[in-house]
Write a protein that holds these residues in place. Structure first.
Motif, PDB file in Angstrom:
ATOM      1  N   VAL A 112       0.841  -1.204   0.000  1.00  0.00           N
ATOM      2  CA  VAL A 112       0.000   0.000   0.000  1.00  0.00           C
ATOM      3  C   VAL A 112       0.872   1.248   0.000  1.00  0.00           C
ATOM      4  O   VAL A 112       0.624   2.208  -0.732  1.00  0.00           O
ATOM      5  CB  VAL A 112      -0.942  -0.010   1.228  1.00  0.00           C
ATOM      6  CG1 VAL A 112      -1.729   1.289   1.312  1.00  0.00           C
ATOM      7  CG2 VAL A 112      -1.880  -1.209   1.165  1.00  0.00           C
ATOM      8  N   LEU A 113       1.924   1.234   0.803  1.00  0.00           N
ATOM      9  CA  LEU A 113       2.835   2.375   0.874  1.00  0.00           C
ATOM     10  C   LEU A 113       3.545   2.591  -0.460  1.00  0.00           C
ATOM     11  O   LEU A 113       3.637   3.726  -0.951  1.00  0.00           O
ATOM     12  CB  LEU A 113       3.849   2.150   1.996  1.00  0.00           C
ATOM     13  CG  LEU A 113       4.840   3.277   2.298  1.00  0.00           C
ATOM     14  CD1 LEU A 113       5.240   3.255   3.761  1.00  0.00           C
ATOM     15  CD2 LEU A 113       6.100   3.163   1.445  1.00  0.00           C
ATOM     16  N   LEU A 114       4.039   1.517  -1.057  1.00  0.00           N
ATOM     17  CA  LEU A 114       4.807   1.659  -2.294  1.00  0.00           C
ATOM     18  C   LEU A 114       3.946   2.122  -3.460  1.00  0.00           C
ATOM     19  O   LEU A 114       4.464   2.713  -4.416  1.00  0.00           O
ATOM     20  CB  LEU A 114       5.488   0.326  -2.640  1.00  0.00           C
ATOM     21  CG  LEU A 114       6.551  -0.159  -1.660  1.00  0.00           C
ATOM     22  CD1 LEU A 114       7.130  -1.486  -2.117  1.00  0.00           C
ATOM     23  CD2 LEU A 114       7.649   0.873  -1.481  1.00  0.00           C
ATOM     24  N   ALA A 115       2.658   1.868  -3.385  1.00  0.00           N
ATOM     25  CA  ALA A 115       1.764   2.332  -4.449  1.00  0.00           C
ATOM     26  C   ALA A 115       1.772   3.854  -4.552  1.00  0.00           C
ATOM     27  O   ALA A 115       1.407   4.409  -5.597  1.00  0.00           O
ATOM     28  CB  ALA A 115       0.347   1.819  -4.203  1.00  0.00           C
ATOM     29  N   ARG A 116       2.216   4.524  -3.485  1.00  0.00           N
ATOM     30  CA  ARG A 116       2.256   5.993  -3.476  1.00  0.00           C
ATOM     31  C   ARG A 116       3.640   6.530  -3.853  1.00  0.00           C
ATOM     32  O   ARG A 116       3.848   7.747  -3.824  1.00  0.00           O
ATOM     33  CB  ARG A 116       1.858   6.510  -2.094  1.00  0.00           C
ATOM     34  CG  ARG A 116       0.484   6.036  -1.620  1.00  0.00           C
ATOM     35  CD  ARG A 116      -0.023   6.873  -0.456  1.00  0.00           C
ATOM     36  NE  ARG A 116       0.849   6.780   0.709  1.00  0.00           N
ATOM     37  CZ  ARG A 116       0.704   5.890   1.705  1.00  0.00           C
ATOM     38  NH1 ARG A 116      -0.308   5.010   1.640  1.00  0.00           N
ATOM     39  NH2 ARG A 116       1.521   5.872   2.720  1.00  0.00           N
ATOM     40  N   ILE A 117       4.589   5.626  -4.185  1.00  0.00           N
ATOM     41  CA  ILE A 117       5.952   6.053  -4.517  1.00  0.00           C
ATOM     42  C   ILE A 117       6.256   5.589  -5.946  1.00  0.00           C
ATOM     43  O   ILE A 117       6.605   4.424  -6.155  1.00  0.00           O
ATOM     44  CB  ILE A 117       6.983   5.467  -3.525  1.00  0.00           C
ATOM     45  CG1 ILE A 117       6.608   5.852  -2.086  1.00  0.00           C
ATOM     46  CG2 ILE A 117       8.392   5.938  -3.875  1.00  0.00           C
ATOM     47  CD1 ILE A 117       7.512   5.220  -1.047  1.00  0.00           C
ATOM     48  N   PRO A 118       6.099   6.451  -6.940  1.00  0.00           N
ATOM     49  CA  PRO A 118       6.342   6.044  -8.332  1.00  0.00           C
ATOM     50  C   PRO A 118       7.752   5.474  -8.510  1.00  0.00           C
ATOM     51  O   PRO A 118       8.730   6.028  -8.018  1.00  0.00           O
ATOM     52  CB  PRO A 118       6.179   7.358  -9.115  1.00  0.00           C
ATOM     53  CG  PRO A 118       5.302   8.209  -8.256  1.00  0.00           C
ATOM     54  CD  PRO A 118       5.680   7.863  -6.839  1.00  0.00           C
ATOM     55  N   GLY A 119       7.824   4.347  -9.214  1.00  0.00           N
ATOM     56  CA  GLY A 119       9.108   3.727  -9.494  1.00  0.00           C
ATOM     57  C   GLY A 119       9.558   2.712  -8.470  1.00  0.00           C
ATOM     58  O   GLY A 119      10.534   1.993  -8.696  1.00  0.00           O
ATOM     59  N   ALA A 120       8.865   2.619  -7.328  1.00  0.00           N
ATOM     60  CA  ALA A 120       9.212   1.637  -6.302  1.00  0.00           C
ATOM     61  C   ALA A 120       8.292   0.431  -6.424  1.00  0.00           C
ATOM     62  O   ALA A 120       7.115   0.575  -6.771  1.00  0.00           O
ATOM     63  CB  ALA A 120       9.094   2.252  -4.910  1.00  0.00           C
ATOM     64  N   TRP A 121       8.824  -0.757  -6.110  1.00  0.00           N
ATOM     65  CA  TRP A 121       7.997  -1.956  -6.216  1.00  0.00           C
ATOM     66  C   TRP A 121       8.506  -3.036  -5.278  1.00  0.00           C
ATOM     67  O   TRP A 121       9.647  -3.005  -4.824  1.00  0.00           O
ATOM     68  CB  TRP A 121       7.936  -2.461  -7.648  1.00  0.00           C
ATOM     69  CG  TRP A 121       9.264  -2.772  -8.280  1.00  0.00           C
ATOM     70  CD1 TRP A 121      10.160  -1.888  -8.788  1.00  0.00           C
ATOM     71  CD2 TRP A 121       9.837  -4.076  -8.467  1.00  0.00           C
ATOM     72  NE1 TRP A 121      11.253  -2.544  -9.285  1.00  0.00           N
ATOM     73  CE2 TRP A 121      11.091  -3.890  -9.111  1.00  0.00           C
ATOM     74  CE3 TRP A 121       9.408  -5.372  -8.180  1.00  0.00           C
ATOM     75  CZ2 TRP A 121      11.925  -4.951  -9.462  1.00  0.00           C
ATOM     76  CZ3 TRP A 121      10.239  -6.438  -8.523  1.00  0.00           C
ATOM     77  CH2 TRP A 121      11.477  -6.217  -9.147  1.00  0.00           C
ATOM     78  N   LEU A 122       7.616  -3.964  -4.990  1.00  0.00           N
ATOM     79  CA  LEU A 122       7.887  -5.034  -4.033  1.00  0.00           C
ATOM     80  C   LEU A 122       8.087  -6.355  -4.751  1.00  0.00           C
ATOM     81  O   LEU A 122       7.284  -6.739  -5.602  1.00  0.00           O
ATOM     82  CB  LEU A 122       6.726  -5.155  -3.044  1.00  0.00           C
ATOM     83  CG  LEU A 122       6.808  -6.298  -2.016  1.00  0.00           C
ATOM     84  CD1 LEU A 122       7.937  -6.055  -1.021  1.00  0.00           C
ATOM     85  CD2 LEU A 122       5.468  -6.445  -1.287  1.00  0.00           C
ATOM     86  N   GLU A 123       9.139  -7.059  -4.397  1.00  0.00           N
ATOM     87  CA  GLU A 123       9.378  -8.413  -4.889  1.00  0.00           C
ATOM     88  C   GLU A 123       9.248  -9.377  -3.709  1.00  0.00           C
ATOM     89  O   GLU A 123       9.985  -9.258  -2.728  1.00  0.00           O
ATOM     90  CB  GLU A 123      10.768  -8.538  -5.505  1.00  0.00           C
ATOM     91  CG  GLU A 123      11.085  -9.941  -6.010  1.00  0.00           C
ATOM     92  CD  GLU A 123      12.512 -10.086  -6.524  1.00  0.00           C
ATOM     93  OE1 GLU A 123      12.813 -11.150  -7.108  1.00  0.00           O
ATOM     94  OE2 GLU A 123      13.320  -9.158  -6.314  1.00  0.00           O
ATOM     95  N   VAL A 124       8.326 -10.306  -3.804  1.00  0.00           N
ATOM     96  CA  VAL A 124       8.103 -11.283  -2.739  1.00  0.00           C
ATOM     97  C   VAL A 124       8.808 -12.577  -3.109  1.00  0.00           C
ATOM     98  O   VAL A 124       8.575 -13.136  -4.189  1.00  0.00           O
ATOM     99  CB  VAL A 124       6.595 -11.529  -2.522  1.00  0.00           C
ATOM    100  CG1 VAL A 124       6.370 -12.609  -1.473  1.00  0.00           C
ATOM    101  CG2 VAL A 124       5.911 -10.220  -2.113  1.00  0.00           C
TER     102      VAL A 124
END
Length: 258
Positions: A112-124
């Motif tokens: 949810v937090l990263l959705a507000r930071i363009p260019g950031a993403w989560l790898e699980v």
């Protein structure tokens, strides 16, 4: 920092160059060591000269291990060499139920937090998560501050590397993985290559061994502070890393100490 023409001397003066090739174990990271770091990790490929050197070393030394934060499935595609031992996710064991639950809850909140930071993403990944922000307008310290409230109370560790933060259970990483693996191999010597924060525990462990050992730091402008303080050799990026691998091949093909 070494110039390419000095790599031969650096290897020949190293502690492990006195070990018979058949007793040497080589451990290397992937990103930033065998390959250049690129904006999109999915586009990363190993340098051809590095793959060629590893394919030859498999037949010459005791063991070749690629120990990376990549998943095992990714490593199989990136390092398609028979005989190499591929260890993904930093060698971390699968988290226990409570640890897995904490990581899953963190993943949900941080997405949810990263959705507000363009260019950031989560790898699980199976035993960890990686927050990538190479393409975001945010510093590592700022990203750590953003996610810290999500870590509080969850008994998770966060390691800041080269435009990535790895989140995992505490005391799980490359050093612990090698401590569990190498005693059973009984090597006569160990050489390891790494470039980033998650290689620090590997350097610490290999540097503590009683057998001859050599830690090789692969430098870049993004390398964390003091990462290479106790390395025996520091090379400039993956191309010099590949040149050193070539020198190890020539040494091993000649039967060792020259």
């Amino acid at each position: 920092m070494l110039q390419t023409e000095r790599i031969v001397g650096a290897w020949r003066n190293s502690a492990v160059s006195k070990v018979p090739p058949g007793e040497l174990v080589l451990v290397t990271d992937f990103d930033g060591t065998l390959s250049e770091v690129v904006p999109d990790p999915a586009q990363s490929v190993a340098l051809p000269e590095a793959l060629q050197a590893l394919s030859r070393l498999v037949r010459l030394i005791a063991d070749v291990i690629v120990l990376s934060s990549r998943t095992a499935e990714q490593l199989e595609q990136l390092v398609p060499i028979s005989g190499i031992r591929l260890i993904g996710d930093g060698g971390r064991p699968m988290p226990r139920h409570a640890q897995k639950e904490a990581l899953e809850h963190f993943n949900g909140d941080v997405a949810v937090l990263l959705a507000r930071i363009p260019g950031a993403w989560l790898e699980v990944k199976p035993a960890s998560s990686a927050i990538h922000f190479r393409n975001a307008e945010v510093t590592g310290e700022e990203m750590l501050a953003f996610i810290q409230p999500l870590l509080d109370g969850r008994r998770l560790a966060a390691d800041l590397g080269r435009k990535v933060i790895e989140v995992h259970v505490p005391n799980a990483g490359k050093g612990n993985a090698l401590a569990a693996l190498l005693p059973g191999e009984d090597p006569g010597g160990v050489v390891c290559f790494g470039d980033d924060e998650n290689d620090r525990s590997m350097f610490d462990y290999v540097g503590s061994l009683d057998v001859p050992h050599t830690c090789v730091g692969v430098a870049s402008p993004e390398a964390p502070d003091h990462l290479f303080d106790h390395c025996d050799i520091v090379v400039d990026g993956p191309r010099e890393s590949g040149a050193l691998l070539d020198e190890i091949v020539e040494w091993a093909e000649a039967g060792g100490e020259q």
